[in-house]
Design a protein around this motif. Sequence first.
Motif, PDB file in Angstrom:
ATOM      1  N   GLY A 169      27.464  38.005  39.702  1.00  0.00           N
ATOM      2  CA  GLY A 169      27.101  39.344  39.976  1.00  0.00           C
ATOM      3  C   GLY A 169      26.141  39.748  41.056  1.00  0.00           C
ATOM      4  O   GLY A 169      26.261  40.751  41.722  1.00  0.00           O
ATOM      5  N   GLU A 170      25.254  38.734  41.090  1.00  0.00           N
ATOM      6  CA  GLU A 170      24.311  38.994  42.489  1.00  0.00           C
ATOM      7  C   GLU A 170      25.171  38.825  43.921  1.00  0.00           C
ATOM      8  O   GLU A 170      24.946  39.647  44.730  1.00  0.00           O
ATOM      9  CB  GLU A 170      23.508  37.798  42.371  1.00  0.00           C
ATOM     10  N   ALA A 171      26.070  37.726  43.674  1.00  0.00           N
ATOM     11  CA  ALA A 171      27.013  37.706  45.094  1.00  0.00           C
ATOM     12  C   ALA A 171      27.960  38.931  45.154  1.00  0.00           C
ATOM     13  O   ALA A 171      28.487  39.160  46.060  1.00  0.00           O
ATOM     14  CB  ALA A 171      27.781  36.466  44.836  1.00  0.00           C
ATOM     15  N   LEU A 172      28.358  39.710  44.250  1.00  0.00           N
ATOM     16  CA  LEU A 172      29.157  40.733  44.162  1.00  0.00           C
ATOM     17  C   LEU A 172      28.624  42.059  44.646  1.00  0.00           C
ATOM     18  O   LEU A 172      29.318  42.903  45.035  1.00  0.00           O
ATOM     19  CB  LEU A 172      29.962  40.921  42.960  1.00  0.00           C
ATOM     20  N   THR A 173      27.306  41.986  44.679  1.00  0.00           N
ATOM     21  CA  THR A 173      26.581  43.288  45.132  1.00  0.00           C
ATOM     22  C   THR A 173      26.952  43.536  46.573  1.00  0.00           C
ATOM     23  O   THR A 173      26.921  44.774  46.943  1.00  0.00           O
ATOM     24  CB  THR A 173      25.168  43.124  44.929  1.00  0.00           C
ATOM     25  N   ALA A 174      27.563  42.661  47.167  1.00  0.00           N
ATOM     26  CA  ALA A 174      27.654  43.051  48.847  1.00  0.00           C
ATOM     27  C   ALA A 174      29.164  43.342  49.384  1.00  0.00           C
ATOM     28  O   ALA A 174      29.459  43.404  50.043  1.00  0.00           O
ATOM     29  CB  ALA A 174      27.313  41.758  49.567  1.00  0.00           C
ATOM     30  N   ALA A 175      29.905  43.090  47.927  1.00  0.00           N
ATOM     31  CA  ALA A 175      31.304  43.310  48.101  1.00  0.00           C
ATOM     32  C   ALA A 175      31.727  44.579  48.121  1.00  0.00           C
ATOM     33  O   ALA A 175      31.145  45.527  47.287  1.00  0.00           O
ATOM     34  CB  ALA A 175      32.076  42.452  46.930  1.00  0.00           C
ATOM     35  N   GLU A 176      32.700  44.840  49.092  1.00  0.00           N
ATOM     36  CA  GLU A 176      33.116  46.375  48.987  1.00  0.00           C
ATOM     37  C   GLU A 176      34.161  46.760  47.970  1.00  0.00           C
ATOM     38  O   GLU A 176      35.171  45.905  47.646  1.00  0.00           O
ATOM     39  CB  GLU A 176      33.811  46.624  50.308  1.00  0.00           C
ATOM     40  N   ALA A 177      33.941  47.805  47.023  1.00  0.00           N
ATOM     41  CA  ALA A 177      34.820  48.016  45.782  1.00  0.00           C
ATOM     42  C   ALA A 177      36.085  48.732  46.500  1.00  0.00           C
ATOM     43  O   ALA A 177      36.059  49.718  47.382  1.00  0.00           O
ATOM     44  CB  ALA A 177      34.072  49.103  44.783  1.00  0.00           C
ATOM     45  N   LEU A 178      37.402  48.397  46.011  1.00  0.00           N
ATOM     46  CA  LEU A 178      38.527  49.079  46.650  1.00  0.00           C
ATOM     47  C   LEU A 178      39.472  49.685  45.614  1.00  0.00           C
ATOM     48  O   LEU A 178      40.483  49.763  45.832  1.00  0.00           O
ATOM     49  CB  LEU A 178      39.328  47.679  47.180  1.00  0.00           C
ATOM     50  N   GLY A 179      38.731  50.183  44.666  1.00  0.00           N
ATOM     51  CA  GLY A 179      39.677  51.078  43.667  1.00  0.00           C
ATOM     52  C   GLY A 179      39.931  50.245  42.511  1.00  0.00           C
ATOM     53  O   GLY A 179      39.465  48.919  42.406  1.00  0.00           O
ATOM     54  N   GLU A 180      40.951  50.485  41.648  1.00  0.00           N
ATOM     55  CA  GLU A 180      41.115  49.931  40.575  1.00  0.00           C
ATOM     56  C   GLU A 180      42.691  49.434  40.465  1.00  0.00           C
ATOM     57  O   GLU A 180      43.344  50.048  41.221  1.00  0.00           O
ATOM     58  CB  GLU A 180      41.022  50.976  39.166  1.00  0.00           C
ATOM     59  N   ARG A 181      42.919  48.212  40.056  1.00  0.00           N
ATOM     60  CA  ARG A 181      44.184  47.733  39.937  1.00  0.00           C
ATOM     61  C   ARG A 181      44.270  46.964  38.529  1.00  0.00           C
ATOM     62  O   ARG A 181      43.454  47.003  37.712  1.00  0.00           O
ATOM     63  CB  ARG A 181      44.273  46.438  40.893  1.00  0.00           C
ATOM     64  N   ARG A 182      45.707  46.614  38.338  1.00  0.00           N
ATOM     65  CA  ARG A 182      45.941  46.264  37.086  1.00  0.00           C
ATOM     66  C   ARG A 182      46.487  44.849  37.074  1.00  0.00           C
ATOM     67  O   ARG A 182      47.426  44.526  38.112  1.00  0.00           O
ATOM     68  CB  ARG A 182      46.953  47.162  36.318  1.00  0.00           C
ATOM     69  N   ALA A 183      46.168  43.868  36.271  1.00  0.00           N
ATOM     70  CA  ALA A 183      46.857  42.571  36.180  1.00  0.00           C
ATOM     71  C   ALA A 183      46.816  42.066  34.683  1.00  0.00           C
ATOM     72  O   ALA A 183      45.777  42.463  34.027  1.00  0.00           O
ATOM     73  CB  ALA A 183      46.014  41.614  36.916  1.00  0.00           C
ATOM     74  N   GLU A 184      48.094  41.515  34.347  1.00  0.00           N
ATOM     75  CA  GLU A 184      47.793  41.064  32.923  1.00  0.00           C
ATOM     76  C   GLU A 184      47.547  42.005  31.860  1.00  0.00           C
ATOM     77  O   GLU A 184      47.185  41.858  30.793  1.00  0.00           O
ATOM     78  CB  GLU A 184      47.197  39.799  32.732  1.00  0.00           C
ATOM     79  N   GLY A 185      48.062  43.328  32.055  1.00  0.00           N
ATOM     80  CA  GLY A 185      48.120  44.502  31.231  1.00  0.00           C
ATOM     81  C   GLY A 185      46.558  45.047  31.284  1.00  0.00           C
ATOM     82  O   GLY A 185      46.353  46.001  30.419  1.00  0.00           O
ATOM     83  N   GLU A 186      45.761  44.648  32.118  1.00  0.00           N
ATOM     84  CA  GLU A 186      44.298  45.089  31.886  1.00  0.00           C
ATOM     85  C   GLU A 186      43.989  45.707  33.646  1.00  0.00           C
ATOM     86  O   GLU A 186      44.512  45.378  34.522  1.00  0.00           O
ATOM     87  CB  GLU A 186      43.193  44.048  31.718  1.00  0.00           C
TER      88      GLU A 186
END
Length: 285
Positions: free
Chosen positions: A239-256
């Motif tokens: 979670g700490e490492a993801l704070t700098a990641a740019e969110a690109l919207g929602e996607r689906r995989a394996e039904g979720e």
Amino acid sequence: MRPALAQAVPRIPDGHGWWYEPKFDGHRTILRRTEETVILYARSGRVVTSHWMDLAVAAMQLPPGTTLDGEAVIWKDGRIDFAAAQSRAASGITRARALAAQRPASYLAWDVLEHPNQGQVTALPYTQRRQLLVDLLHDIPPPIQAVPATDDRDIAAAWYEGLQEQGIEGIVAKKGAAPYPLGRRAWLKVRHADTEDALVVGYLGPRRRPHRLALAIGDEGGPIRLSARLDPVLAGRIGEALTAAEALGERRAEGETYTRVDGYLTVEVLAGSGRHGTLTVTRMR
């Protein structure tokens, strides 16, 4: 430049033309010395200079026009401490500097991509690039050093068997006559841990403490798989490492549905754990 990658194999390759290097357990880092400064890049191309400022300062001794490929590692009690490198890479700038003061990093270089006199040298054979690297670092003191290398398989096997306690996680094998394989899996790696790399392309749950991850095994481009539920401590670090990641919207995989992010974070998953179920994440890379 897209850094070269390695394909996992079950045993150290044998035969004519192979060269072998110890595989150090740290963070893959491209180091570039420009006319005015030093810039460090993660495998994804993300600039990580602020996390490894002690290495950037040390690399000012390199001649301008130098670009190296290698590993940022941290030594503790005579062995490489991956957790310490992981903490540094996942920290903010202030904490990263505090950690650097407590445990300075080392940079273990295994290739030269740009040479101050010859320019880009990725088309040269490994053996020529290796000699350029050794000559380039001959008068450069630690913490910047060239990794050991040998064309003797018996020595490589002795490294594999005898250096695990020092944090050497395996052996990387490279063809001596081959150019630098930009962005390709042309090198071979043999590791003690039965794991493989996965690129984090998204998460499920809150960003600060994700429940599960959306993963591309090896590299982006294959089918997206979802991990098993993360260990709470590991979830906090990711979670700490993801704070700098740019969110690109929602996607689906394996039904979720998962939140897509700019993929730069790499994790290890148990090899084969995704054949009949979700992938088990063991740690960040």
